[in-house]
Design a protein around this motif. Structure first.
Motif, PDB file in Angstrom:
ATOM      1  N   GLY A  71      87.890  15.181  27.577  1.00 57.78           N
ATOM      2  CA  GLY A  71      86.641  15.929  27.487  1.00 57.78           C
ATOM      3  C   GLY A  71      85.560  15.195  26.730  1.00 57.78           C
ATOM      4  N   ALA A  72      85.952  14.314  25.816  1.00 63.60           N
ATOM      5  CA  ALA A  72      84.947  13.506  25.122  1.00 63.60           C
ATOM      6  C   ALA A  72      84.263  12.551  26.094  1.00 63.60           C
ATOM      7  CB  ALA A  72      85.611  12.728  23.983  1.00 63.60           C
ATOM      8  N   ARG A  73      85.024  12.109  27.121  1.00 64.35           N
ATOM      9  CA  ARG A  73      84.446  11.225  28.139  1.00 64.35           C
ATOM     10  C   ARG A  73      83.696  12.004  29.210  1.00 64.35           C
ATOM     11  NH1 ARG A  73      89.710   9.144  27.266  1.00 64.35           N
ATOM     12  NH2 ARG A  73      90.505  10.177  29.160  1.00 64.35           N
ATOM     13  N   HIS A  74      84.175  13.234  29.499  1.00 67.08           N
ATOM     14  CA  HIS A  74      83.541  14.085  30.518  1.00 67.08           C
ATOM     15  C   HIS A  74      83.308  15.473  29.919  1.00 67.08           C
ATOM     16  CE1 HIS A  74      84.573  10.988  33.449  1.00 67.08           C
ATOM     17  NE2 HIS A  74      85.827  11.042  33.032  1.00 67.08           N
ATOM     18  N   PRO A  75      82.321  15.608  29.025  1.00 67.51           N
ATOM     19  CA  PRO A  75      82.137  16.879  28.294  1.00 67.51           C
ATOM     20  C   PRO A  75      81.839  18.065  29.200  1.00 67.51           C
ATOM     21  CG  PRO A  75      80.304  15.362  27.904  1.00 67.51           C
ATOM     22  CD  PRO A  75      81.365  14.576  28.587  1.00 67.51           C
ATOM     23  N   GLY A  76      81.309  17.826  30.388  1.00 68.01           N
ATOM     24  CA  GLY A  76      81.012  18.931  31.286  1.00 68.01           C
ATOM     25  C   GLY A  76      82.227  19.571  31.915  1.00 68.01           C
ATOM     26  N   ARG A  77      83.425  18.997  31.652  1.00 67.67           N
ATOM     27  CA  ARG A  77      84.663  19.538  32.218  1.00 67.67           C
ATOM     28  C   ARG A  77      85.550  20.156  31.133  1.00 67.67           C
ATOM     29  NH1 ARG A  77      84.667  17.617  37.300  1.00 67.67           N
ATOM     30  NH2 ARG A  77      86.724  18.497  37.693  1.00 67.67           N
ATOM     31  N   ARG A  78      85.044  20.236  29.919  1.00 64.81           N
ATOM     32  CA  ARG A  78      85.895  20.647  28.794  1.00 64.81           C
ATOM     33  C   ARG A  78      85.387  21.924  28.140  1.00 64.81           C
ATOM     34  NH1 ARG A  78      86.252  17.060  23.401  1.00 64.81           N
ATOM     35  NH2 ARG A  78      84.254  18.098  23.070  1.00 64.81           N
ATOM     36  N   ILE A  79      86.332  22.796  27.819  1.00 62.96           N
ATOM     37  CA  ILE A  79      86.045  24.003  27.047  1.00 62.96           C
ATOM     38  C   ILE A  79      86.495  23.770  25.607  1.00 62.96           C
ATOM     39  CG2 ILE A  79      86.645  26.435  26.712  1.00 62.96           C
ATOM     40  CD1 ILE A  79      87.041  26.638  29.734  1.00 62.96           C
ATOM     41  N   SER A  80      85.622  24.054  24.671  1.00 62.63           N
ATOM     42  CA  SER A  80      85.969  23.962  23.249  1.00 62.63           C
ATOM     43  C   SER A  80      85.432  25.197  22.532  1.00 62.63           C
ATOM     44  CB  SER A  80      85.379  22.685  22.630  1.00 62.63           C
ATOM     45  OG  SER A  80      83.967  22.698  22.708  1.00 62.63           O
ATOM     46  N   SER A  81      85.902  25.411  21.318  1.00 63.50           N
ATOM     47  CA  SER A  81      85.438  26.517  20.464  1.00 63.50           C
ATOM     48  C   SER A  81      85.569  27.882  21.141  1.00 63.50           C
ATOM     49  CB  SER A  81      83.982  26.294  20.030  1.00 63.50           C
ATOM     50  OG  SER A  81      83.839  25.079  19.341  1.00 63.50           O
ATOM     51  N   ALA A  82      86.619  28.068  21.955  1.00 63.06           N
ATOM     52  CA  ALA A  82      86.809  29.361  22.625  1.00 63.06           C
ATOM     53  C   ALA A  82      86.935  30.490  21.618  1.00 63.06           C
ATOM     54  CB  ALA A  82      88.056  29.307  23.512  1.00 63.06           C
ATOM     55  N   LYS A  83      87.509  30.195  20.464  1.00 59.27           N
ATOM     56  CA  LYS A  83      87.683  31.228  19.434  1.00 59.27           C
ATOM     57  C   LYS A  83      86.335  31.710  18.915  1.00 59.27           C
ATOM     58  CE  LYS A  83      90.027  31.846  14.978  1.00 59.27           C
ATOM     59  NZ  LYS A  83      90.934  31.153  14.043  1.00 59.27           N
ATOM     60  N   SER A  84      85.385  30.791  18.750  1.00 56.82           N
ATOM     61  CA  SER A  84      84.047  31.194  18.314  1.00 56.82           C
ATOM     62  C   SER A  84      83.381  32.063  19.374  1.00 56.82           C
ATOM     63  CB  SER A  84      83.184  29.967  18.026  1.00 56.82           C
ATOM     64  OG  SER A  84      83.687  29.230  16.924  1.00 56.82           O
TER      65      SER A  84
END
Length: 955
Positions: free
Chosen positions: A114-127
């Motif tokens: 996801g660092a290489r392809h940020p548009g394909r990654r979900i992060s901070s779902a808890k927030s």
């Protein structure tokens, strides 16, 4: 100093656990913002210990390793990556057979890819799960993701992490699957009730059923107790106050635990959790953004002609995390280079490198987030400067100011007024969370506590809070959760924790007053009845229950009526429902009271009880209206639609009779005359009718739904009026219920196939599109898209304008569908035969390509490259229609959000073109500087007049 024995009920039965047999294992799961962790206890061992479960996961393509934590990232694989991972994890075949059409992974590989392809990654779902301004069960992540990436909800993303943990455990323990074990999941102490309920739902989606909740600061303290089993009693004494400061990737959680004597022996103690801080979305993610901002500023000073693309910015944020972690370590370099890989074919020539010194990073992180504040300092109000990912970050990043406010409000919590011996300053401090692994931050906080609470110069030299050592901050919460699972069975040392928050229901507006439903001293399993102040409710009609919560008013009693003070109380998502007695839909007034309970798993339940039969009557369970937090009822406490005016009862009754005389059994008013009749009764034109009145008119129309079946003219007028009275589908309390009722009555159920009915139905759905769910919009759009894609396309010319206006109003359609629609509209716009349709097509293009949706989520905008292409083509067409300036202003409007904004060159080209056409200067300003639409412009964007007091752009 022995602890007092735990008196908690050691049975494991509740509504989630029908089994009476205790599980062999008990499990603690830290469902973290940045990382998940998993600890467990084998209860078959007499000398039980908390152990860490190492989690198998992809760490690279073709490489699987066990790690002590599972990074909380979800990544949607590309086709080539998916084929590379076809084998490996033992449970991969089960995942491939799931309903998900697109493969994904979680953990280390998801974080790195996801660092290489940020548009394909979900992060901070808890927030996102705790974000009370969005529909947390709706599919909108990854925020600003690539158009081809399948979206997921924060709820589903959280469930994916738990599913991975379940699969991993079940593979290692086939005889003791995770669904049969007692599981304690941690969450921030400040999570609201919707977030708590959704955490339980995520566990259910993951196939886990024996689930309990514990607050993370408590879990961290339980871990400290367990890690110091043999010596903790010598480290505390009665009267002391313990501060737990938990700062993770997404949240800052502050908790106070008081050490109190227990029993007759002076050396016995009990731990009492006495205070919990406000919910703050403020943590390591914000620090990453701050370092990235610093790097961007440094880079643009050195390269003034260059601006970062959204993809470069995403990569800069990822690199900033490594810089932050390195620069906060004990052994750190004098400077560090932040590197961002090049885009596309630019390779090394396009790479970005920025050198940051440790002094610069300290100024941003230590002085920005942990300034040398005074105890009297308070956080600044307003909007956060961090809006990059759509999350409602705390308005003031100064964590030490939030700490000062928390301690000032709660330092005497749990003390009697005459108790002068117990401490009102934190003698002991327990740090937790990834951010607190930095020694410099710990030192800064302890230094401030010393200066805040030292009584004089001598005390300053002699008194300093003691830091309670915790060797593994990344595992402490999961460790403590597993220990707490044993405490539930009567083993170990228990923290006595009451609710720490009081809950209220608003029962009057002038003046605003609320009924206390659950007091702050409530404990799990308690029930409360607020029957001193019965409520009069309408049966068969939608009703709203505005709810409030306070972490400072802990002395209020259940059933007590108190004035609402917004400095002490926070609005919760309201409860919206329609109460129906059995199958009866007869409207009547009912006297009710509210029953509330705090469940054993830590969630709040509320019931509306018929008061006529002394509590033996019907009970209605009240559910938080989770979806309404997205756009329709978020402002229901202030009632933006309601405050626009209220009409007297006599006028409303006259309107009721006029509608009955048009659509009733014995009509005397012709359909074409009803609007003029109502305008005469009300005394003003229909555009000036207040929302409260038009919503009542909508109800009268729905009550006379059968009247539309008298003739095509009756149906057309009924549809026209219903849409007008319910527009824009939000803005007044319980509009969700109204829109859903309209959908059930009308979708696919026109009485007459006449063109007039079809056209008016399209106008109705366009007018109330803001209240339709994404699924409903997809249902409306599906046959329309099929028609547009067909080689034998057939749209009746007299319906074409409304066809395009409706489909362009469906802002919750997939981004790829919007792109397709915009491209088709531009092709149609250039055809000679569509000259009469150009007005509708231009309106549609402006709405589809708008940088600021009228009501939809911000991540629903079409990609900037596509919007720039549309602007270029519109300028080249040079059409004479008056709708061109508004369309260009919508598609190119400056917002300040790098993910939505077009390039400066594209916006300037559009602005210059409008200047050459001598267009309204405000459109030029919107392109160059941004700003808000005027009332007339909003109506033009909406395609109709807006009700009084209601604006667009609610999300």
């Amino acid at each position: 100093m022995p602890a007092s024995p735990d008196r908690s009920n050691d049975t494991q039965q509740d509504h989630q656990d029908p089994d009476s047999v205790k599980s062999r294992y008990v499990v603690g799961i830290d469902l973290g913002t940045t990382n998940c962790a998993f600890c467990f206890v084998d209860t078959d061992q007499s000398d039980w210990q908390v152990e860490t479960f190492t989690i198998p996961q992809w760490v690279d393509l073709g490489q699987i390793e066990r790690r002590e934590t599972l990074p909380s990232f979800h990544y949607q694989l590309t086709a080539s990556e998916s084929s590379a991972l076809d084998s490996g994890l033992p449970w991969s075949s089960e995942q491939r057979q799931s309903k998900k059409s697109t493969p994904g992974c979680v953990g280390v590989l998801a974080r790195e890819a996801g660092a290489r392809h940020p548009g394909r990654r979900i992060s901070s779902a808890k927030s996102w799960l705790s974000h009370d301004g969005v529909d947390r069960s709706a599919d909108f992540l990854p925020w600003h993701g690539d158009p081809d990436v399948q979206r997921m909800s924060p709820l589903e993303a959280s469930a994916e992490y738990l599913k991975h943990l379940r699969h991993a455990w079940d593979h290692d323990h086939p005889d003791d699957p995770l669904k049969d074990q007692d599981i304690v999941i941690t969450l921030p102490a400040s999570f609201d009730e919707v977030a708590r309920e959704l955490t339980i739902q995520a566990a259910k989606l993951a196939g886990l059923r024996r689930v309990y909740l514990i607050e993370e600061p408590q879990a961290a303290f339980y871990a400290w107790i367990d890690r110091h089993r043999n010596e903790w009693a010598d480290m505390v004494r009665p009267g002391q106050l313990i501060l737990v400061c938990d700062i993770g990737g997404g949240t800052t959680d502050l908790t106070l635990i008081r050490v109190q004597p227990a029993g007759e022996s002076a050396d016995q103690v009990q731990f009492h959790r006495v205070a919990v801080g406000r919910h703050l979305i403020l943590g390591g993610d914000n620090m990453d953004l701050a370092v990235a901002k610093l790097a961007e500023q440094t880079f643009t000073k050195q390269n003034p002609e260059t601006t970062l693309s959204s993809t470069q910015w995403d990569r800069m944020v990822q690199s900033a995390r490594a810089v932050k972690e390195t620069m906060l370590a004990q052994q750190r370099p004098k400077s560090m280079t932040l590197s961002v890989a090049a885009e596309g074919a630019k390779l090394l020539a396009g790479a970005i490198q920025v050198e940051l010194t440790r002094e610069e990073v300290d100024a941003v992180l230590l002085d920005g987030f942990f300034p040398n504040a005074k105890l009297a300092d308070r956080p600044l109000a307003g909007q956060s400067g961090f809006q990059e990912f759509g999350l409602p970050y705390a308005s003031d990043p100064a964590i030490t100011k939030h700490l000062a406010e928390f301690l000032s409000e709660h330092r005497r919590s749990g003390l009697d007024d005459d108790d002068q011996e117990s401490a009102d300053r934190p003698d002991l401090v327990l740090f937790n969370g990834g951010v607190m692994s930095a020694g410099a931050i710990q030192t800064r906080i302890v230094d401030l506590l010393q200066h805040w609470f030292a009584t004089d110069a001598d005390d300053l030299d002699q008194w300093r809070p003691t830091v309670l050592a915790s060797p593994r901050l990344d595992l402490a919460v999961a460790h403590g959760a597993a220990y707490y699972a044993m405490v539930r069975r009567g083993e170990g040392v228990r923290i006595a924790a009451n609710l720490g928050r009081s809950y209220y229901m608003q029962v009057s507006d002038h003046p605003p007053k609320a009924l206390c439903l659950i007091p702050g001293n409530a404990e799990a399993g308690q029930q409360f009845r607020a029957d001193d102040h019965p409520l009069q409710l309408q049966i068969g009609q939608p009703v709203q229950f505005p709810l409030w919560v306070s972490s400072t008013r802990l002395a209020d009693r259940a059933g007590e009526l108190i004035p609402i003070d917004e400095s002490e109380m926070t609005a919760l998502p309201p409860i919206c429902t329609a109460l129906v007695r059995g199958r009866s839909r007869v409207d009547s007034l009912l006297e009710v009271f509210i029953e509330s309970e705090l469940s054993e798993i830590g969630t709040v339940g509320m019931y509306c009880v018929d008061a006529d039969q002394s509590g033996r009557g019907k009970r209605w369970k009240l559910e938080f209206d989770i979806r309404s937090t997205l756009e329709t009822d978020r402002q229901s406490h202030s009632g933006e639609g309601e405050i626009a005016g209220v009409i007297d009862v006599e006028t409303v009754e006259a309107c009721t009779q006029a509608i009955k005389d048009t659509f009733g059994n014995n009509p005397t008013i012709k359909p074409r005359e009803i609007i003029k009749q109502l305008e005469s009764i009300i005394g003003t034109g229909r555009d000036h009718w207040p929302p409260t009145l038009i919503r009542e008119l909508w109800q009268f129309l729905l009550d006379h739904d059968d009247g539309r079946r008298q003739s095509p003219a009756h149906e057309a007028r009924w549809l026209n009026m219903s849409g007008f009275c319910l527009r824009p589908g939000y803005g007044v309390a319980v509009d969700d219920w109204r829109v859903q009722s309209t959908w059930k009555k009308l979708h696919g159920k026109l009485a007459f196939p006449a063109s007039q009915s079809r056209t008016e139905s399209m106008i109705l759905w366009r007018r109330i599109a803001g209240g339709l769910t994404a699924g409903q919009q997809e249902q409306l759009a599906a046959p329309m898209l099929a028609n547009l894609r067909s080689k034998s396309r057939r749209i009746e010319p007299h319906e074409a304008n409304e066809f395009w206006r409706l489909i362009a109003s469906l802002e919750r359609l997939k981004v790829a569908e919007k792109v397709e629609l915009g491209d088709i509209a531009l092709v149609e716009l250039g055809k000679k035969k569509n000259e009469r349709l150009r007005s509708g097509l231009l309106w549609a293009i402006g709405r589809i390509g708008s940088r600021q949706p009228a009501y939809g989520p911000l991540n629903s905008t079409v990609p900037t490259a596509k919007a720039e292409n549309w602007i270029t083509r519109l300028i080249e067409m040079d059409l004479a229609e008056n709708e061109v300036p508004l369309a260009l202003a919508q598609v190119g409007r400056f917002t300040g959000d790098r993910y939505r904004d077009l390039s400066a060159e594209s916006r300037e080209a559009a602005a210059d073109y409008l200047v050459s056409r001598e267009s309204d200067p405000h459109f030029v300003t919107l392109l160059r500087q941004g700003g808000q639409l005027g009332r007339e412009e909003q109506s033009a964007v909406f395609g109709d007049s807006l009700p009084l007091g209601i604006r667009l752009g609610k999300v």
